[in-house]
Design a protein around this motif. Sequence first.
Motif, mmCIF file in Angstrom:
data_model
loop_
_atom_site.group_PDB
_atom_site.id
_atom_site.type_symbol
_atom_site.label_atom_id
_atom_site.label_comp_id
_atom_site.label_asym_id
_atom_site.label_seq_id
_atom_site.Cartn_x
_atom_site.Cartn_y
_atom_site.Cartn_z
ATOM 1 N N ILE A 12 -7.880 -1.937 67.486
ATOM 2 C CA ILE A 12 -9.332 -1.727 67.525
ATOM 3 C C ILE A 12 -9.985 -2.015 66.176
ATOM 4 C CG2 ILE A 12 -9.217 0.765 67.033
ATOM 5 C CD1 ILE A 12 -11.525 1.077 69.111
ATOM 6 N N ASP A 13 -9.283 -1.713 65.089
ATOM 7 C CA ASP A 13 -9.834 -1.861 63.738
ATOM 8 C C ASP A 13 -9.374 -3.134 63.019
ATOM 9 O OD1 ASP A 13 -11.296 0.615 63.650
ATOM 10 O OD2 ASP A 13 -9.384 1.654 63.452
ATOM 11 N N LYS A 14 -8.660 -4.007 63.697
ATOM 12 C CA LYS A 14 -8.117 -5.194 63.034
ATOM 13 C C LYS A 14 -9.167 -6.282 62.858
ATOM 14 C CE LYS A 14 -3.285 -4.510 64.040
ATOM 15 N NZ LYS A 14 -2.075 -5.028 64.685
ATOM 16 N N ASP A 15 -8.953 -7.070 61.802
ATOM 17 C CA ASP A 15 -9.816 -8.201 61.494
ATOM 18 C C ASP A 15 -8.937 -9.281 60.879
ATOM 19 O OD1 ASP A 15 -12.072 -9.746 61.198
ATOM 20 O OD2 ASP A 15 -13.020 -8.488 59.693
ATOM 21 N N TYR A 16 -9.477 -10.489 60.814
ATOM 22 C CA TYR A 16 -8.750 -11.563 60.161
ATOM 23 C C TYR A 16 -8.540 -11.211 58.697
ATOM 24 C CZ TYR A 16 -9.419 -14.502 64.228
ATOM 25 O OH TYR A 16 -9.385 -15.008 65.500
ATOM 26 N N PRO A 17 -7.426 -11.657 58.109
ATOM 27 C CA PRO A 17 -7.143 -11.296 56.718
ATOM 28 C C PRO A 17 -8.156 -11.902 55.750
ATOM 29 C CG PRO A 17 -5.532 -12.877 57.531
ATOM 30 C CD PRO A 17 -6.391 -12.498 58.692
ATOM 31 N N LYS A 19 -7.547 -11.246 52.271
ATOM 32 C CA LYS A 19 -6.873 -11.297 50.985
ATOM 33 C C LYS A 19 -5.673 -12.235 50.949
ATOM 34 C CE LYS A 19 -8.225 -6.581 50.235
ATOM 35 N NZ LYS A 19 -7.884 -5.301 50.732
ATOM 36 N N ASN A 20 -5.070 -12.509 52.089
ATOM 37 C CA ASN A 20 -3.861 -13.320 52.063
ATOM 38 C C ASN A 20 -3.959 -14.468 53.057
ATOM 39 O OD1 ASN A 20 -3.844 -11.550 54.197
ATOM 40 N ND2 ASN A 20 -1.686 -11.019 54.033
ATOM 41 N N LEU A 21 -3.225 -15.489 52.792
ATOM 42 C CA LEU A 21 -3.187 -16.634 53.694
ATOM 43 C C LEU A 21 -2.233 -16.331 54.835
ATOM 44 C CD1 LEU A 21 -3.001 -19.419 50.996
ATOM 45 C CD2 LEU A 21 -5.013 -18.674 52.255
ATOM 46 N N GLY A 22 -2.484 -16.874 55.979
ATOM 47 C CA GLY A 22 -1.580 -16.666 57.100
ATOM 48 C C GLY A 22 -2.309 -16.148 58.317
ATOM 49 N N TYR A 23 -1.533 -15.677 59.274
ATOM 50 C CA TYR A 23 -2.072 -15.300 60.563
ATOM 51 C C TYR A 23 -2.092 -13.796 60.803
ATOM 52 C CZ TYR A 23 -1.438 -20.234 61.385
ATOM 53 O OH TYR A 23 -1.508 -21.593 61.297
ATOM 54 N N ALA A 24 -1.549 -13.031 59.904
ATOM 55 C CA ALA A 24 -1.479 -11.584 60.103
ATOM 56 C C ALA A 24 -2.868 -10.962 60.014
ATOM 57 C CB ALA A 24 -0.559 -10.954 59.064
ATOM 58 N N PHE A 25 -3.126 -10.010 60.907
ATOM 59 C CA PHE A 25 -4.382 -9.269 60.847
ATOM 60 C C PHE A 25 -4.227 -8.123 59.861
ATOM 61 C CE2 PHE A 25 -4.738 -11.259 64.998
ATOM 62 C CZ PHE A 25 -6.074 -11.615 65.025
ATOM 63 N N GLU A 26 -5.345 -7.593 59.416
ATOM 64 C CA GLU A 26 -5.320 -6.400 58.571
ATOM 65 C C GLU A 26 -6.269 -5.372 59.163
ATOM 66 O OE1 GLU A 26 -8.560 -7.703 55.157
ATOM 67 O OE2 GLU A 26 -6.477 -8.310 54.886
#
Length: 162
Positions: A12-17, A19-26
């Motif tokens: 629910i609280d995730k967004d595109y990163p 600070k870092n390159l790549g595909y992981a959400f934060e």
Amino acid sequence: MKILFLQAGGTIDKDYPKKNLGYAFEIDEPAAARVLANAEPGFEFEVVSLLKKDSLDMTEEDRQKLKAYCEQTEYTKIIITHGSDTMPEAARYIGEVPGKAIVLTGAYRPERFSNSDAAFNIGVAVGAVNLIDQGTFVAMNGKVMHPERIGKNPETGAFEES
């Protein structure tokens, strides 16, 4: 009436990163604050970011922190935004807190996505916490369920009562 919204994290609280390159959400700032800002609710609320974790990374210490906060707060109506993978476990861990109505909710797609179920689930949770005098429940898929009787269907991802 005042409702406390506690952020634990999850999709629910995730967004595109940022600070870092790549595909992981934060995990971003609480989605509940954005949903409520657009909803013009007829109640007072406070949003507290307690944890910013994916629910698969939740530990017993994290669940204890959630429970302790619920026990110690002056609020009697509490909604916790949480990741769906371990939401029932967290709800069972929190259990019955005397004098408190607690509802855990989340989303299968981040609130930032246009096709997210976040606002719907938060709305169901608000309705539920208004009707519940005491107890801990899960609000997902348009249903309010007791955590002792639910599981997540591995094929559909939806919560079901057993």
